[in-house]
Motif scaffolding. Structure first.
Motif, PDB file in Angstrom:
ATOM      1  N   GLU A 134      13.269 -35.153 -34.413  1.00  0.00           N
ATOM      2  CA  GLU A 134      13.355 -34.409 -33.160  1.00  0.00           C
ATOM      3  C   GLU A 134      14.593 -34.835 -32.374  1.00  0.00           C
ATOM      4  N   LYS A 135      14.924 -34.041 -31.366  1.00  0.00           N
ATOM      5  CA  LYS A 135      16.018 -34.391 -30.471  1.00  0.00           C
ATOM      6  C   LYS A 135      15.592 -35.552 -29.574  1.00  0.00           C
ATOM      7  N   SER A 136      16.545 -36.346 -29.156  1.00  0.00           N
ATOM      8  CA  SER A 136      16.232 -37.423 -28.214  1.00  0.00           C
ATOM      9  C   SER A 136      15.838 -36.820 -26.874  1.00  0.00           C
ATOM     10  N   ASN A 137      14.897 -37.491 -26.199  1.00  0.00           N
ATOM     11  CA  ASN A 137      14.504 -37.035 -24.868  1.00  0.00           C
ATOM     12  C   ASN A 137      15.094 -37.972 -23.813  1.00  0.00           C
TER      13      ASN A 137
ATOM     14  N   GLU B 161      22.595 -37.486 -26.121  1.00  0.00           N
ATOM     15  CA  GLU B 161      21.723 -36.343 -26.393  1.00  0.00           C
ATOM     16  C   GLU B 161      21.880 -35.809 -27.813  1.00  0.00           C
TER      17      GLU B 161
END
Length: 235
Positions: free
Chosen positions: A179-182, A193
């Motif tokens: 997943e993308k970093s939050n 990001e």
């Protein structure tokens, strides 16, 4: 020089010369026994020394896998505490307890069954060689474990559950995604990001099938390696 030291030095030279790369398995104990004409115990002593020095990790029933000393090797198919993993890999690791918050509802994305469970949320940051690489969110079932002491979170939750509370941990169901970093990843792991995160979500149960905890473990993708053993099923 003792025989096991000769084997150690030869294998170490092969590692430095990249004969075996991170993720590769060393020759089996049996093959090394034949190559050096020594006992299996002598081979095991040499490979154990490599493991103690952080070059390989022994996987029971599978062999010795070469470690990338900048990466954290996460065993998806086994159930081990973080403390046990870093100890086996001989990593210079530390653990920051960010917070412990009681009476928290478990997020729906983690639950596979009982979404109404109240938990103690333990948020921790893992460091390897001083570099922040992993964020762990443990939702500990308050019906099973009333409170989580700070000392237990700092040292090892599994050690506290098993050796102090006498609980018998049986199995975990794990799911892995990328997943993308939050925002929290970027704040606590100091990533941008663009950094991908390997996310392991798991449900851990006791021998009597009670839920012990739900966990979300968020790993920097550039510091994550998972090594598994797969055998093709014959038809």
């Amino acid at each position: 020089m003792e025989k096991y030291q000769k084997i150690y030095q030869d294998l170490l030279k092969d590692l430095h010369n990249q004969v075996y790369l991170p993720g590769d398995f060393l020759p089996s104990d049996g093959k090394l026994v034949l190559r050096y004409q020594v006992s299996r115990e002598t081979v095991r002593k040499a490979v154990k020394a490599l493991a103690s020095d952080g070059y390989v990790q022994r996987l029971p029933g599978k062999g010795s896998v070469v470690l990338d000393r900048k990466h954290f090797v996460f065993p998806v198919s086994t159930l081990e505490s973080y403390r046990e993993m870093v100890s086996q890999a001989n990593l210079n690791a530390s653990n920051d307890v960010i917070s412990i918050e009681p009476n928290v509802e478990v997020p729906e994305k983690l639950t596979l069954s009982d979404s109404s469970m109240l938990a103690s949320l333990v948020e921790r940051r893992r460091r390897v060689d001083g570099e922040a690489t992993v964020l762990d969110y443990d939702y500990v079932n308050q019906e099973t474990v009333a409170t989580v002491p700070h000392e237990a979170a700092q040292k090892s939750l599994f050690d506290y559950f098993e050796n102090q509370l006498g609980l018998q941990i049986d199995y975990a169901i794990k799911r892995m995604t990328v997943e993308k970093s939050n925002a929290r990843d970027r704040q606590l792991l100091h990533v941008d990001e663009k950094m991908a995160m390997v996310v392991i979500r798991s449900e851990t149960r006791l021998a009597d099938n009670r839920i012990l905890s739900y966990t979300e473990s968020r790993h920097r993708a550039d510091r994550f390696t998972s090594v598994e053993f797969a055998r093709r099923r014959k038809v």
